[in-house]
Design a protein around this motif. Structure first.
Motif, PDB file in Angstrom:
ATOM      1  N   UNK A  41       0.830  -1.205   0.000  1.00 42.56           N
ATOM      2  CA  UNK A  41       0.000   0.000   0.000  1.00 42.56           C
ATOM      3  C   UNK A  41       0.865   1.256   0.000  1.00 42.56           C
ATOM      4  N   UNK A  42       1.963   1.220   0.747  1.00 40.21           N
ATOM      5  CA  UNK A  42       2.866   2.373   0.798  1.00 40.21           C
ATOM      6  C   UNK A  42       3.518   2.606  -0.565  1.00 40.21           C
ATOM      7  N   UNK A  43       3.906   1.528  -1.236  1.00 49.05           N
ATOM      8  CA  UNK A  43       4.480   1.656  -2.581  1.00 49.05           C
ATOM      9  C   UNK A  43       3.471   2.266  -3.539  1.00 49.05           C
ATOM     10  N   UNK A  44       2.224   1.797  -3.464  1.00 49.36           N
ATOM     11  CA  UNK A  44       1.173   2.323  -4.337  1.00 49.36           C
ATOM     12  C   UNK A  44       0.892   3.793  -4.035  1.00 49.36           C
ATOM     13  N   UNK A  45       0.843   4.146  -2.751  1.00 50.06           N
ATOM     14  CA  UNK A  45       0.611   5.539  -2.356  1.00 50.06           C
ATOM     15  C   UNK A  45       1.722   6.443  -2.882  1.00 50.06           C
ATOM     16  N   UNK A  46       2.967   6.013  -2.723  1.00 48.52           N
ATOM     17  CA  UNK A  46       4.080   6.816  -3.227  1.00 48.52           C
ATOM     18  C   UNK A  46       4.006   6.951  -4.742  1.00 48.52           C
ATOM     19  N   UNK A  47       3.662   5.877  -5.422  1.00 44.82           N
ATOM     20  CA  UNK A  47       3.553   5.913  -6.885  1.00 44.82           C
ATOM     21  C   UNK A  47       2.433   6.875  -7.305  1.00 44.82           C
ATOM     22  N   UNK A  48       1.296   6.823  -6.612  1.00 47.58           N
ATOM     23  CA  UNK A  48       0.165   7.710  -6.940  1.00 47.58           C
ATOM     24  C   UNK A  48       0.528   9.174  -6.760  1.00 47.58           C
ATOM     25  N   UNK A  49       1.392   9.470  -5.795  1.00 45.60           N
ATOM     26  CA  UNK A  49       1.762  10.857  -5.517  1.00 45.60           C
ATOM     27  C   UNK A  49       3.032  11.285  -6.247  1.00 45.60           C
TER      28      UNK A  49
END
Length: 113
Positions: A41-49
């Motif tokens: 989830x943290x990887x996805x959040x960083x990618x989204x931002x």
């Protein structure tokens, strides 16, 4: 005598539902956003931002203690707010003149010798 209205059961349900929804208060936020994130989830959040990174890099940063995280059992857990703040502090302005002037001074020294 009062007017009689003929309606189907579906229309009656829709009318009653509309009346109830208009009377009841609307919840402010029925699903509060959970602050804790797993590694994926943290990887996805960083990618989204706009901060794409890899699992290997995250593991390296956590072992070095440079990224905010906690351990729950044997799993890494991140705070949404803390990881976004961390990512924002990792960025540099596009035209950072201090590093450019240092680089140019270094190049001049090598050129002059």
């Amino acid at each position: 005598m009062q007017n009689i209205i003929l309606t189907t059961p579906d229309e009656l349900r829709a009318i009653v539902n509309e009346a109830i929804v208009s009377i009841l208060p609307k919840p402010a936020n029925s699903h509060p956003r959970i602050d804790t994130l797993t590694l994926n989830d943290a990887l996805e959040l960083l990618r989204e931002h706009g901060y794409p990174t890899s699992k290997a890099r995250i593991y390296k940063l956590t072992s070095a203690g440079t990224i905010p995280c906690k351990v729950y059992g044997n799993k890494l857990v991140f705070s949404r707010k803390a990881i976004l703040e961390w990512a924002e502090h990792q960025t540099k302005p596009r035209h950072d003149t201090s590093s450019i002037s240092t680089l140019s001074r270094s190049a001049r020294r090598k050129f002059n010798t």
